[in-house]
Design a protein around this motif. Structure first.
Motif, PDB file in Angstrom:
ATOM      1  N   ASP A 164       0.857  -1.245  -0.070  1.00  0.00           N
ATOM      2  CA  ASP A 164       0.160   0.214  -0.049  1.00  0.00           C
ATOM      3  C   ASP A 164       0.976   1.457  -0.049  1.00  0.00           C
ATOM      4  O   ASP A 164       0.424   2.164  -0.470  1.00  0.00           O
ATOM      5  CB  ASP A 164      -0.910  -0.075   1.221  1.00  0.00           C
ATOM      6  CG  ASP A 164      -2.162  -1.079   0.989  1.00  0.00           C
ATOM      7  OD1 ASP A 164      -2.319  -1.389  -0.227  1.00  0.00           O
ATOM      8  OD2 ASP A 164      -2.880  -1.290   2.218  1.00  0.00           O
ATOM      9  N   ASP A 219       2.271   1.597  -3.456  1.00  0.00           N
ATOM     10  CA  ASP A 219       1.243   2.010  -4.219  1.00  0.00           C
ATOM     11  C   ASP A 219       0.937   3.729  -4.045  1.00  0.00           C
ATOM     12  O   ASP A 219       0.757   4.242  -5.099  1.00  0.00           O
ATOM     13  CB  ASP A 219       0.220   1.206  -4.300  1.00  0.00           C
ATOM     14  CG  ASP A 219      -1.029   1.672  -4.890  1.00  0.00           C
ATOM     15  OD1 ASP A 219      -1.091   1.221  -6.179  1.00  0.00           O
ATOM     16  OD2 ASP A 219      -2.064   2.492  -4.509  1.00  0.00           O
ATOM     17  N   HIS A 220       0.881   3.939  -2.947  1.00  0.00           N
ATOM     18  CA  HIS A 220       0.633   5.501  -2.499  1.00  0.00           C
ATOM     19  C   HIS A 220       1.832   6.425  -3.287  1.00  0.00           C
ATOM     20  O   HIS A 220       1.608   7.376  -3.992  1.00  0.00           O
ATOM     21  CB  HIS A 220       0.629   5.850  -1.065  1.00  0.00           C
ATOM     22  CG  HIS A 220       0.508   6.973  -0.618  1.00  0.00           C
ATOM     23  ND1 HIS A 220      -0.673   8.205  -1.120  1.00  0.00           N
ATOM     24  CD2 HIS A 220       1.186   7.957  -0.046  1.00  0.00           C
ATOM     25  CE1 HIS A 220      -0.273   9.118  -0.529  1.00  0.00           C
ATOM     26  NE2 HIS A 220       0.916   9.272   0.289  1.00  0.00           N
ATOM     27  N   VAL A 278       1.485   6.932  -6.814  1.00  0.00           N
ATOM     28  CA  VAL A 278       0.551   7.917  -7.171  1.00  0.00           C
ATOM     29  C   VAL A 278       1.062   9.354  -7.170  1.00  0.00           C
ATOM     30  O   VAL A 278       1.054  10.269  -8.124  1.00  0.00           O
ATOM     31  CB  VAL A 278      -0.678   7.690  -6.223  1.00  0.00           C
ATOM     32  CG1 VAL A 278      -1.571   9.176  -6.629  1.00  0.00           C
ATOM     33  CG2 VAL A 278      -1.642   6.532  -6.561  1.00  0.00           C
ATOM     34  N   GLY A 290      -2.505   5.712 -13.585  1.00  0.00           N
ATOM     35  CA  GLY A 290      -3.453   4.445 -14.144  1.00  0.00           C
ATOM     36  C   GLY A 290      -3.353   3.258 -13.064  1.00  0.00           C
ATOM     37  O   GLY A 290      -2.047   2.643 -12.640  1.00  0.00           O
ATOM     38  N   ARG A 291      -4.350   2.740 -12.730  1.00  0.00           N
ATOM     39  CA  ARG A 291      -4.438   1.578 -11.777  1.00  0.00           C
ATOM     40  C   ARG A 291      -3.600   0.148 -12.320  1.00  0.00           C
ATOM     41  O   ARG A 291      -3.049  -0.083 -11.795  1.00  0.00           O
ATOM     42  CB  ARG A 291      -5.918   1.089 -11.454  1.00  0.00           C
ATOM     43  CG  ARG A 291      -6.010   0.041 -10.514  1.00  0.00           C
ATOM     44  CD  ARG A 291      -7.577  -0.155 -10.024  1.00  0.00           C
ATOM     45  NE  ARG A 291      -8.044   1.060  -9.357  1.00  0.00           N
ATOM     46  CZ  ARG A 291      -9.400   1.086  -9.031  1.00  0.00           C
ATOM     47  NH1 ARG A 291     -10.017  -0.201  -9.201  1.00  0.00           N
ATOM     48  NH2 ARG A 291      -9.655   2.042  -8.460  1.00  0.00           N
ATOM     49  N   GLY A 292      -3.822  -0.042 -13.627  1.00  0.00           N
ATOM     50  CA  GLY A 292      -3.074  -1.075 -14.195  1.00  0.00           C
ATOM     51  C   GLY A 292      -1.714  -0.881 -14.222  1.00  0.00           C
ATOM     52  O   GLY A 292      -0.846  -1.685 -13.805  1.00  0.00           O
ATOM     53  N   ARG A 299       0.103   1.112 -12.378  1.00  0.00           N
ATOM     54  CA  ARG A 299       0.648   1.035 -10.891  1.00  0.00           C
ATOM     55  C   ARG A 299       0.669  -0.192 -10.601  1.00  0.00           C
ATOM     56  O   ARG A 299       1.746  -0.260  -9.625  1.00  0.00           O
ATOM     57  CB  ARG A 299      -0.354   2.172 -10.279  1.00  0.00           C
ATOM     58  CG  ARG A 299       0.216   2.553  -9.106  1.00  0.00           C
ATOM     59  CD  ARG A 299      -0.578   3.598  -8.323  1.00  0.00           C
ATOM     60  NE  ARG A 299      -1.940   3.437  -7.820  1.00  0.00           N
ATOM     61  CZ  ARG A 299      -2.909   3.718  -8.385  1.00  0.00           C
ATOM     62  NH1 ARG A 299      -2.981   4.550  -9.374  1.00  0.00           N
ATOM     63  NH2 ARG A 299      -4.161   3.362  -7.758  1.00  0.00           N
ATOM     64  N   LYS A 300      -0.208  -1.031 -10.551  1.00  0.00           N
ATOM     65  CA  LYS A 300      -0.090  -2.423 -10.327  1.00  0.00           C
ATOM     66  C   LYS A 300       1.095  -3.181 -10.662  1.00  0.00           C
ATOM     67  O   LYS A 300       1.691  -3.917  -9.943  1.00  0.00           O
ATOM     68  CB  LYS A 300      -1.529  -3.235 -10.690  1.00  0.00           C
ATOM     69  CG  LYS A 300      -1.365  -4.690 -10.152  1.00  0.00           C
ATOM     70  CD  LYS A 300      -2.639  -5.269 -10.232  1.00  0.00           C
ATOM     71  CE  LYS A 300      -2.933  -6.612 -10.105  1.00  0.00           C
ATOM     72  NZ  LYS A 300      -2.178  -7.619 -10.513  1.00  0.00           N
TER      73      LYS A 300
END
Length: 292
Positions: free
Chosen positions: A93, A96-97, A100, A106-108, A110-111
């Motif tokens: 997490d 991930d933060h 950002v 983009g979520r994909g 970033r994943k």
């Protein structure tokens, strides 16, 4: 390429942390070696746009770092000496933060970025663990992961292995060595072995000035035939310091081992030393102190 010209920084209390630093740093690993208080962290923070120098210039791949700090930050990865995180947040997490914040929206994407970095720094199996439960080495590997978000072209790591045990230190140095030859990676440390293990080029900084610069192997070659060692009693040390240029001392089996700089044999009981980066470092600092 990173170019630093006549960089100086004087703090409000009058402390001159940088005094006319000139460096040209090509792509690849570059070691900045110096004692505590040498000005290394001030230089790293200045390059990383966290403070503005009193005078001088910094240019990275056409970016005027002082005039255009935002442009530099978009291509910068930075692991400071004191790397703070939210302790109760998991590694996944938190990374991930940070992705950002670095513009990986983009979520994909970033994943893919987060999972790839956690695999790269060997933290995938503990990705759901709170950062408070990480060892010092795990925290440093997480620090490198956050520094590599966005594929930076300039990476700065400041005193990254201080306090790590030998196993974690080796793991971390191997990780640094894998970053790539197309990226400028600056390793700032007071640990000679870190530079010797990783860096094809280096500089010694002390008193805010660059004292020496070059390839470690070339610098070591210059000391060959000039460094000698001898085991003496502890009570004899002051006498030997008065008679010889003692560049370093260490204890071994209750005896004091001294290294001295001397052209030709200093006398009975001295043995030649093959030479190493530690002798280069200590002789450079000793020469600087004698000249002061």
């Amino acid at each position: 390429m990173l170019r630093i010209d006549k960089l100086a920084h004087v703090y409000g209390n009058g402390t001159r942390a940088l005094d006319g630093v000139d460096l040209v740093i090509p792509a690849g690993m570059f070691g900045l070696l110096g004692p505590n208080g040498a000005g290394k962290s001030t230089l790293m923070r200045t390059i990383a746009t966290l403070q503005t120098p009193t005078s001088g210039a910094i240019v990275f791949d056409g970016i005027d770092v002082i005039a255009e700090p935002e442009r530099l930050r978009r291509t910068l990865g930075y692991l400071p000496q004191d790397f703070g995180v939210y302790p109760r947040v998991s590694a996944y997490d938190m990374l991930d933060h940070m992705a950002v914040l670095k513009g990986v929206a983009g979520r994909g994407e970033r994943k893919e970025t987060v999972e790839g970095l956690l695999q790269q720094v060997n933290l995938w199996t503990v990705r759901k663990k709170a950062l408070a439960g990480f060892s010092g080495g795990m925290r440093q590997r997480f620090g490198i992961a956050q520094a590599l978000i966005g594929n930076p072209r300039l990476v700065i790591v400041d005193e990254p292995t201080a306090g790590l045990d030998p196993e974690e230190r080796n793991r971390f140095l191997n990780l640094l060595g894998e970053i790539g030859d197309e990226v400028v990676v600056i390793l700032s440390t007071h640990i000679v072995e870190d530079i010797a293990d990783l860096c094809p080029r280096m500089a010694v900084l002390a008193g805010g000035r660059i004292l020496l610069e070059g390839a470690p192997l070339d610098l070591i070659e210059r000391t060959r035939g000039h460094v000698w060692q001898k085991a003496i009693g502890r009570s004899e040390l002051d006498d030997y310091r008065a008679r010889y240029q003692v560049i370093s001392t260490r204890l071994f089996a209750g005896r004091t081992i001294i290294h001295v700089m001397h052209d030709g044999s200093p006398g009975e009981g001295f043995d030649p030393v093959a030479g190493g980066l530690e002798d280069v470092y200590f002789s450079t600092l000793d020469a600087s102190r004698r000249a002061a």
